[in-house]
Design an enzyme around this catalytic site. Structure first.
Site, short mmCIF file in Angstrom:
data_model
loop_
_atom_site.label_atom_id
_atom_site.label_comp_id
_atom_site.label_asym_id
_atom_site.label_seq_id
_atom_site.Cartn_x
_atom_site.Cartn_y
_atom_site.Cartn_z
N CYS A 128 -3.40 13.44 13.26
CA CYS A 128 -4.47 14.35 12.86
C CYS A 128 -3.88 15.45 11.99
O CYS A 128 -2.81 15.99 12.29
CB CYS A 128 -5.16 14.96 14.07
SG CYS A 128 -5.86 13.74 15.21
N CYS A 358 19.46 -18.29 5.41
CA CYS A 358 18.20 -17.56 5.59
C CYS A 358 17.18 -18.57 6.06
O CYS A 358 16.92 -19.56 5.37
CB CYS A 358 17.75 -16.90 4.29
SG CYS A 358 16.06 -16.24 4.35
N TYR A 386 7.44 -16.81 -2.62
CA TYR A 386 8.08 -15.56 -2.20
C TYR A 386 9.46 -15.46 -2.84
O TYR A 386 10.19 -16.45 -2.94
CB TYR A 386 8.18 -15.56 -0.67
CG TYR A 386 8.49 -14.22 -0.05
CD1 TYR A 386 8.11 -13.02 -0.66
CD2 TYR A 386 9.14 -14.15 1.18
CE1 TYR A 386 8.39 -11.81 -0.06
CE2 TYR A 386 9.42 -12.93 1.78
CZ TYR A 386 9.04 -11.76 1.15
OH TYR A 386 9.32 -10.55 1.73
N ASN A 388 12.11 -14.38 -1.79
CA ASN A 388 13.21 -14.68 -0.87
C ASN A 388 13.38 -16.19 -0.67
O ASN A 388 13.25 -16.72 0.44
CB ASN A 388 12.98 -13.99 0.48
CG ASN A 388 13.09 -12.48 0.37
OD1 ASN A 388 13.41 -11.95 -0.69
ND2 ASN A 388 12.83 -11.78 1.45
N SER A 408 6.59 -8.91 -1.17
CA SER A 408 5.58 -8.48 -0.20
C SER A 408 4.79 -7.28 -0.72
O SER A 408 3.70 -7.01 -0.24
CB SER A 408 6.23 -8.16 1.15
OG SER A 408 7.39 -7.36 0.97
N HIS A 507 6.13 -5.28 8.51
CA HIS A 507 6.34 -6.08 7.31
C HIS A 507 5.22 -7.11 7.21
O HIS A 507 4.68 -7.57 8.22
CB HIS A 507 7.70 -6.77 7.36
CG HIS A 507 8.19 -7.23 6.03
ND1 HIS A 507 7.76 -8.40 5.45
CD2 HIS A 507 9.05 -6.67 5.14
CE1 HIS A 507 8.35 -8.55 4.27
NE2 HIS A 507 9.13 -7.51 4.06
N LEU A 508 4.87 -7.46 5.98
CA LEU A 508 3.79 -8.42 5.76
C LEU A 508 4.11 -9.80 6.34
O LEU A 508 3.24 -10.65 6.48
CB LEU A 508 3.50 -8.54 4.26
CG LEU A 508 2.17 -9.15 3.83
CD1 LEU A 508 0.99 -8.42 4.47
CD2 LEU A 508 2.03 -9.13 2.32
N GLU A 509 5.37 -10.03 6.73
CA GLU A 509 5.77 -11.34 7.25
C GLU A 509 5.64 -11.47 8.77
O GLU A 509 5.96 -12.51 9.32
CB GLU A 509 7.24 -11.61 6.88
CG GLU A 509 7.53 -11.72 5.40
CD GLU A 509 9.01 -11.91 5.13
OE1 GLU A 509 9.62 -12.79 5.76
OE2 GLU A 509 9.57 -11.17 4.32
#
Length: 725
Positions: A128, A358, A386, A388, A408, A507-509
């Site tokens: 607030c 990855c 993506y 990545n 992202s 994160h969007l993932e």
């Protein structure tokens, strides 16, 4: 003069002349708004509403007397949903914004103020603009008693309304109220931008705070063992205080060893070495790099896309070598982009002689992913991949389906612009399944927005266009980042229980449950969903807003991404807080970064496979990790991951080893070198050349805000023509 509530009983032929929103007739249909001929108070001290007697207290109840403003037979009918409906009807009946403001100010003036003992930091409501305090207790009858106060009169009016709705209710009723139930209470006060946002958010944030406290009180009454808090770092202008052993491990390297810093700086300067590192590096490495940046400008910590761009700038500035601290596809991208920019003589080095994998990039480098794209090749399609992912994957995909990379940060705009620019287009997103599902869910939510709200996101879209594109948006359903995959149900439930009133970053993932939670927080101004840079910017903006208010405050952020982000976050926060140290007039602001990790942990070992130690399996991916770490906290395969073991293969010792051996005249670093691509695509073209084209398409899109003509031509070409390109 005291004001009393009229309790005249209505009949079909006679109604009371009282027009207060809360003067309810017991035998008439409840909650029908009467003409507003005269206003009676929503809340008032007890002496205003109770019959005079010797037992009537002369001092207002410090918690709330709202439940006593009518007779018991009246208030028993006012269950929470009906109270909410009735309150919404009242404000809708006041057509002019100034009248609504006056009504809120009137309620604010009549609400009994909180005792000083309640206006303490422990009762502050986060999110607030004004200072807001909320207090909750459960009385002997099991009813929830609430109080609230604020140093803003309009906000006090909001609080008065919520207190009237919730005070004296059953626990179940209080906990059933959702943010959606408060939509009707948007009284449409004047004020745009941050002012308007904060006024609307007050309803939500006070409610969430009261519900959190109610849950805690119920758990105490039932003797339940409370959740253990997540580890966190508390950052002030003077110091950083870790809570929990995992946080202690993170904090340990925020103030790095000066000898190590000097050693690194000296070798970087001597040999003209640039360093590009991802946000997810180990805290020790990031701590050293952050300190070394002050003495050597060619060190950069960022997300994966900016790493390659920065490497080019370093080469232009005279760096002869680039060391890459990240996973292997990042080294590949840096190597390829340098070659495209004409810096093939600049050496690029990884930080391990082993493969730095990855899980997400590996998911796209499979025959399954190419099979997914074959369906796209049979229609007017665009493949949005993506960033990545491996360069080889981008090249093979681009020959099959016209491809553009995304981050992202820009994926939503990329998809919306493509649909707007190419009629009857189908879009195939991959490989991150969670991001794909979240994007589709986001578009589903957009169908419930007004055309004006949608136009604010993308000016060429409306409700109709969003509905029409949804069937033509596809996403790969078998690819995840193992870090974000592990923000599962366990962590979400704990956040709901213990941190529902904190700022939530994601994160969007992340998986859908975490995404939905973060999106709900975003709608009430308490969260962000996006890239690592979006998360960093959100935290910086909220801290700056707190400093601008110049009021003592404590901000709490849930870090819904890899814990390696914390070094950059702490550095940014301290850069904002430290200038306040020199002024005695400045308020004290502290910031808490919470790591949503599990006590059921895993950690990396590069020799696990050869040593026979157990490894963890996520889907089809074998991770070189073993259960448990020394501190007992960290990354969990059961929900909640704070650390990527692949990223942690980029150690300080490896960085120093590579730097000291450059130039590599004895070929000691051959396994560390990112070699130039010699592979060819099925059409006989260079993987590096074809793989870079989707990246260049994205760069053109970012600059011009539309798809480049070359890409549009590729989309519209017949499939046979594309194969012969």
């Amino acid at each position: 003069m005291a004001v009393t509530v009229n309790t005249t009983v209505s009949t079909p032929t006679h109604t009371t002349s009282t027009s207060s929103i809360f003067s309810i007739s017991r035998n008439s249909k409840p909650f029908i708004l009467r003409p507003l001929k005269r206003h009676l108070p929503l809340l008032a001290p007890l002496k205003c509403v109770q019959p005079r007697s010797a037992s009537t207290p002369s001092k207002p109840n410090p918690i709330s007397c709202s439940a006593l403003t009518s007779s018991p037979s009246q208030t028993s009918e006012l269950v929470v949903p009906s109270k909410l409906q009735y309150l919404a009807e009242e404000f809708r009946a006041l057509r002019e914004p100034v009248e609504r403001v006056k009504r809120l100010l009137h309620y604010a003036a009549l609400m009994a103020p909180m005792e000083d003992s309640g206006r303490v930091d422990a009762n502050r409501v986060m999110g607030c603009t004004a200072r807001v305090w909320a207090d909750v207790r459960i009385d002997e009858e099991g009813k929830v008693r609430v109080a609230a106060d604020s140093d803003s009169e309009i906000t006090r009016g909001f609080c008065a309304c919520l207190v009237w709705v919730l005070d004296g209710s059953e626990v179940e009723e209080v906990l059933k109220v959702t943010s959606d139930d408060l939509v009707g209470l948007n009284v449409g006060l004047p004020g745009a931008g941050g002012s308007g946002r904060s006024r609307v958010n007050t309803w939500h944030n006070v409610l969430v705070n009261m519900q959190k406290r109610t849950k805690q009180l119920v758990a105490q009454r039932e003797g339940k063992v409370p959740f253990e808090p997540f580890p966190s770092l508390v950052v002030s202008a003077d110091a950083v205080f870790p809570k929990g052993s995992y946080a202690e491990a993170q904090a340990k390297y925020l103030f790095p060893n000066e000898l190590k810093v000097n050693e690194l700086v000296n070798v970087l300067k001597e040999k003209k070495i640039g360093v590009v590192a991802h946000f997810y590096m180990d805290p020790e490495v990031q701590g050293i790099l952050t300190a070394a940046q002050k003495q050597w400008p060619h060190i950069h910590i960022s997300d994966s896309l900016v790493m390659a761009d920065t490497a080019v700038k370093m080469a232009k500035a005279g760096c002869q070598f680039i060391t890459v601290l990240g996973v292997d596809f990042m080294s590949e991208n840096v190597r390829a982009i340098l070659d495209q920019a004409g810096f093939s003589e600049v050496g690029v080095y990884r930080m391990s002689n082993e493969r730095i994998g990855c899980s997400l990039a590996d998911a796209a480098a499979t025959p399954t992913y190419m099979e997914y794209l074959k369906a796209a090749s049979r229609s007017t399609s665009l493949h949005v991949i993506y960033i990545n992912t491996k360069l080889e994957t981008k090249a093979y995909a681009h020959e099959l389906v016209p491809t553009i990379t995304c981050t992202s940060s820009n994926v939503v705009q990329t998809i919306l612009q493509a649909f707007a620019q190419v009629p009857d287009l189908s879009i195939w997103y991959g490989p991150d399944s969670y991001m794909g599902a979240n994007i589709k869910e986001l578009f589903q939510q957009m169908t419930k927005m007004t055309d004006e709200e949608i136009a604010a996101i993308h000016h060429e879209h409306s409700q109709d266009s969003i509905r029409s594109l949804l069937p033509r948006l596809h996403y790969y359903q078998d690819g995840t980042c193992m870090v974000h995959h592990l923000f599962g149900h366990e962590v979400v439930e704990k956040i709901k229980e213990m941190y529902c009133d904190a700022f939530l970053t994601a994160h969007l993932e992340v998986p859908g449950e975490m995404f939905s939670l973060a999106m709900e927080a975003k709608r009430r101004g308490m969260g962000v969903v996006g890239s690592t840079q979006n998360i960093l910017d959100f935290i910086k903006d909220r801290v700056q807003e707190a400093l601008d208010r110049n009021i003592n405050d404590h901000l709490q952020f849930i870090l819904g991404t890899e814990s390696g982000m914390v070094t950059s976050i702490v550095a940014a926060i301290r850069s904002l807080l430290e200038p306040a140290k020199s002024s005695s007039q400045r308020a004290k602001v502290t910031v808490e970064i919470v790591f949503p990790v599990s006590s059921d942990s895993i950690s990396k070992t590069t020799s696990s496979l050869s040593s026979g130690l157990p490894s963890a399996k996520v889907g089809d991916i074998i991770l070189p990790v073993v259960p448990g770490i020394a501190s007992g906290e960290g990354c969990s395969i059961h929900g909640g991951c704070a650390s990527c073991p692949y990223m942690k293969m980029n150690s300080l010792s490896s960085l120093l080893k590579v730097c000291h051996h450059l130039p590599d005249e004895e070929n000691i670093l051959s396994a560390y070198k990112a070699e130039q691509f010699k592979l060819q695509t099925p059409n006989g073209k260079s993987v590096a050349d074809v793989g870079c084209e989707p990246i260049l398409h994205m760069r053109n899109f970012q600059a011009a805000k539309k798809l480049p003509e070359k890409l549009v031509d590729q989309i519209l070409q017949p499939q046979d023509s594309r194969r012969s390109m």
